[in-house]
Design an enzyme around this catalytic site. Structure first.
Site, PDB file in Angstrom:
ATOM      1  CB  SER A  30       4.415  -3.762  -2.232  1.00  0.00           C
ATOM      2  OG  SER A  30       4.366  -2.487  -2.811  1.00  0.00           O
ATOM      3  CB  ALA A  31       4.387  -0.647   1.500  1.00  0.00           C
ATOM      4  CG  HIS A  91       5.756  -2.826  -7.285  1.00  0.00           C
ATOM      5  ND1 HIS A  91       4.903  -3.900  -7.311  1.00  0.00           N
ATOM      6  CD2 HIS A  91       5.562  -2.231  -6.078  1.00  0.00           C
ATOM      7  CE1 HIS A  91       4.215  -3.952  -6.181  1.00  0.00           C
ATOM      8  NE2 HIS A  91       4.607  -2.960  -5.411  1.00  0.00           N
ATOM      9  N   GLY A 110       0.858  -1.183   0.000  1.00  0.00           N
ATOM     10  CA  GLY A 110       0.000   0.000   0.000  1.00  0.00           C
ATOM     11  C   GLY A 110       0.887   1.222   0.000  1.00  0.00           C
ATOM     12  CD  GLU A 137       5.088  -6.046  -9.882  1.00  0.00           C
ATOM     13  OE1 GLU A 137       3.876  -5.804  -9.731  1.00  0.00           O
ATOM     14  OE2 GLU A 137       5.945  -5.869  -8.987  1.00  0.00           O
TER      15      GLU A 137
END
Length: 237
Positions: free
Chosen positions: A117-118, A154, A85, A189
């Site tokens: 991700s985050a 990413h 997020g 990814e």
């Protein structure tokens, strides 16, 4: 320390976390996983979506946000997963809830840490190689600091046919190295890192390593980054 750091949790046309389903099942086997949903605004909804994804790996996931004292809960936790997020919102919440140090201590004490991700950004020394917009201001850019290098989740390669005049990801990382001397691993990814006390191994997909004053290097699954002189842990913490 035992870490699993994913570039992403969702892939186009596939169920969430399906690309790492077996790896997650093995990594968290026999452990209840506390989920950290603070990167999104809807904590309950996010936890439900991730709990369903983890259930497909045979794992139980619980939302850390439901605990009256999340930092105290982490003291006895044996597994944690931090979702993706907005990384600025995530880090600020971790800082203000006393979770930066609590999670770090838990992982160093044997709890398993996973992130996407985050959540992967949080394992780095700082927030400085995130892709996100600073929608809120954290108290500092210092993250949990479980590893001694930066990750850019990413990671996107330059498109030679693009007419967009803004910076490519490669250009932004070159600008980062104008001001900072620390390795950055661009995870494409579908890629993730498996970190343990003796090594850092790439899985799932390819990655690109950026170091100050050097040309980027390409790596395929199975590559070991600890043998390249990239620090395994953040010794400053």
């Amino acid at each position: 320390m035992e870490l699993m750091l994913l570039s992403n949790s969702a892939n186009h046309g596939a169920e969430r976390l399906s690309h790492a389903r077996d790896a997650l099942a093995e990594f968290y086997a026999g452990r209840d996983v506390w989920f950290v949903p603070y990167a999104l605004a809807d904590h309950d909804g996010y936890t439900q979506v991730m709990a369903e994804a983890f259930a497909r790996s045979g794992l139980r996931l619980r939302g850390l946000h439901t605990e009256a004292d999340p930092a105290a809960t982490m003291a006895s936790a044996d597994a944690v997963f931090i979702g993706g997020g907005n990384s600025f919102r995530l880090l600020r919440t971790l800082q203000r809830k006393g979770l930066v140090g609590a999670i770090r201590d838990a992982v160093r004490g044997g709890a398993r840490y996973g992130g996407a991700s985050a959540g992967t950004n949080m394992a780095c020394p700082t927030l400085r190689t995130t892709n996100d917009m600073p929608i809120v201001e954290p108290d500092s850019f210092d993250a949990i600091g479980l590893i001694g290098f930066q990750i850019n989740p990413h990671y996107l390669d330059p498109d030679p046919h693009s007419t967009h005049m803004g910076e490519t990801r490669e250009k932004r990382l070159a600008e980062f190295h104008e001001e900072n001397d620390i390795a950055v691993l661009g995870l494409r990814e579908g890629a993730w890192l498996r970190v343990n006390g003796t090594g850092v191994t790439l899985h799932g997909h390819t990655a690109r390593l950026f170091r100050r004053g050097q040309s980027p290097e390409e790596f395929t699954p199975g590559a070991r980054f600890d043998v390249l002189g990239v620090p395994l842990t953040d010794s400053a913490r």
